[in-house]
Structures are given as C-alpha cells and as structure tokens.
Design an enzyme around this catalytic site. Structure first.
Site, PDB file in Angstrom:
ATOM      1  N   GLU A  52       0.853  -1.200   0.000  1.00 35.05           N
ATOM      2  CA  GLU A  52       0.000   0.000   0.000  1.00 35.05           C
ATOM      3  C   GLU A  52       0.888   1.249   0.000  1.00 35.05           C
ATOM      4  O   GLU A  52       1.994   1.217   0.556  1.00 35.05           O
ATOM      5  CB  GLU A  52      -0.916  -0.070   1.247  1.00 35.05           C
ATOM      6  N   ASP A  53       0.416   2.315  -0.604  1.00 40.61           N
ATOM      7  CA  ASP A  53       1.204   3.553  -0.612  1.00 40.61           C
ATOM      8  C   ASP A  53       1.179   4.233   0.754  1.00 40.61           C
ATOM      9  O   ASP A  53       2.203   4.651   1.281  1.00 40.61           O
ATOM     10  CB  ASP A  53       0.725   4.529  -1.707  1.00 40.61           C
ATOM     11  N   ASP A 104      -3.598   5.703   6.338  1.00 38.63           N
ATOM     12  CA  ASP A 104      -3.983   6.976   6.962  1.00 38.63           C
ATOM     13  C   ASP A 104      -4.911   6.659   8.151  1.00 38.63           C
ATOM     14  O   ASP A 104      -4.443   6.352   9.235  1.00 38.63           O
ATOM     15  CB  ASP A 104      -4.651   7.815   5.866  1.00 38.63           C
ATOM     16  N   PHE A 119      -1.421  16.271   4.286  1.00 44.26           N
ATOM     17  CA  PHE A 119      -1.571  15.725   2.934  1.00 44.26           C
ATOM     18  C   PHE A 119      -0.234  15.669   2.190  1.00 44.26           C
ATOM     19  O   PHE A 119       0.521  16.632   2.184  1.00 44.26           O
ATOM     20  CB  PHE A 119      -2.573  16.569   2.136  1.00 44.26           C
ATOM     21  N   ASP A 151      -1.633  10.739  -5.300  1.00 41.32           N
ATOM     22  CA  ASP A 151      -2.167  11.802  -6.162  1.00 41.32           C
ATOM     23  C   ASP A 151      -2.857  12.912  -5.379  1.00 41.32           C
ATOM     24  O   ASP A 151      -3.226  12.752  -4.210  1.00 41.32           O
ATOM     25  CB  ASP A 151      -3.208  11.209  -7.118  1.00 41.32           C
ATOM     26  N   ARG A 195       1.058  11.684  -9.461  1.00 41.87           N
ATOM     27  CA  ARG A 195       1.512  10.320  -9.181  1.00 41.87           C
ATOM     28  C   ARG A 195       2.890  10.047  -9.779  1.00 41.87           C
ATOM     29  O   ARG A 195       3.608   9.171  -9.325  1.00 41.87           O
ATOM     30  CB  ARG A 195       0.527   9.291  -9.763  1.00 41.87           C
TER      31      ARG A 195
END
Ligand code: IMP
Length: 179
Positions: A101-102, A105, A154, A161, A167
C-alpha cells in the site's frame, strides 16, 4: 516546489531517502520470509511505483497481483460507503500474502480489505506500506512493514495523487506552508 492541479507542494521525502528505505523494507521482508513463497497484492492506483521499486529488491520466490478497492454508496449502510475488492481472481488459500500500500492513513481501507482476505484462508496476511500516519490511524490492522511515519498532513508524489495528478513525481511532496 511543484504545482499540481491548483496547489503548490514542496519536497518532503527525497528520491534518495525513498530508495534507501524501500531497499531496507525489502531486506526485512526477505529476511522474515526465508523458505516461503510470497504473494504480493499491490493496491492500485497509489502503490504502483512503490511496488515496482520494492519488488526489484525481493529475492524470495514470489508472485504479484494487482487489486483495487472500489468505493460505492450503499443505500442502507450507516457510513454510506462500502468498499469492494476488485481484481483478485485467484485463490489465496494457503499463501503468504503481503499487501503493498502507498499510505495507511485512518486505516479504513485496511479495515475493509484484511477481513475479506482472511476469509479466503491464506497462510498469513501482512501489510507493507511506504507511509503511515500514526496520528490519524484508528483502524484494526496496523502495518507490519512501514517505510516512513509521517505527520497527519496531505502528501503526494511517488504514486500518491492530488485530484489524480502528481503520481508521476519521483519524490514525496507536502502542501506548501503559507508564508
Ligand atoms: P485510509 O483508508 O484512511 O487509511 O487511507 C488510505 C488511502 O487514502 C490511501 O490508499 C490513499 O489513496 C488515500 N490517502 C490517504 N492519505 C493521503 C495523502 O496524504 N495523500 C494522498 N492520498 C492519501
């Protein structure tokens, strides 16, 4: 500094720092899974760049599949949002699965995904994420492998993105602080 969509972003984690951390994550995964075959489940879209770099350092016998979690509004759900796993057409029974996973959160995505995977009787399921926001996290499934713990703000780039843009950036950027 870069402009993406309508906002300005500044460098937060450099390409060199990412490279070093990704190699180190892969070394840990290699060491922890000696003698095992691993299925890497890459979550699209955000994890494509991280997964590509991570897998170059994996020395285990492994396979790679790409999946997506769609969100749609369910009429009777209290949250109003249900996530459905798309693209997993093979059996994962008896397999050692590592979700790539990137960013983790709030943990909502993993809360939707991990029980679904567990029901399919894999030998094990672990989460490998490049970024983790500990202050925002309120999920049930914390990542076993984390590249960087970051503040609750963020970020974009390296697969992540903003309005579907950014990206392609080779580093991680954060919103430029107002001066
Ligand atoms: P969670 O379900 O709240 O853990 O969020 C996970 C997903 O939200 C990630 O897969 C990203 O797509 C997105 N996301 C969360 N934080 C950020 C961010 O700072 N930048 C870009 N995308 C993010």
């Amino acid at each position: 500094m870069v402009k993406v969509s309508d906002k300005y972003f500044e460098i937060f984690i450099s390409e060199a720092e990412i490279e070093q951390e990704v190699a180190s994550l892969a070394s840990r995964i290699n060491a922890d899974h000696q003698g095992q075959e691993v299925l890497f489940l890459v979550l699209l879209n955000g994890a494509f760049m991280f997964a590509s770099d991570l897998l170059k350092h994996i020395t285990l016998p492994c396979s790679v599949s790409f999946v997506k979690l769609s969100s749609y509004h369910g009429g009777t759900s209290s949250s109003g949002q249900v996530k459905e796993l798309i693209g997993l057409n093979e059996s994962i029974e008896g397999k050692h699965v590592i979700v790539v996973e990137d960013i983790v959160d709030t943990g909502t995505t993993m809360d939707a995904l991990i029980p679904d995977l567990t029901e399919r009787n894999p030998a094990s399921v672990k989460i490998c994420t490049l970024l983790f926001k500990p202050e925002a996290f309120k999920g049930q499934f914390a990542p076993q492998y984390t590249g960087f713990n970051i503040p609750n703000a963020f970020v974009l780039g390296y697969g992540l993105d903003y309005n579907e843009q950014g990206r392609n950036l080779n580093a991680i950027y954060q919103l430029k602080k107002e001066s």
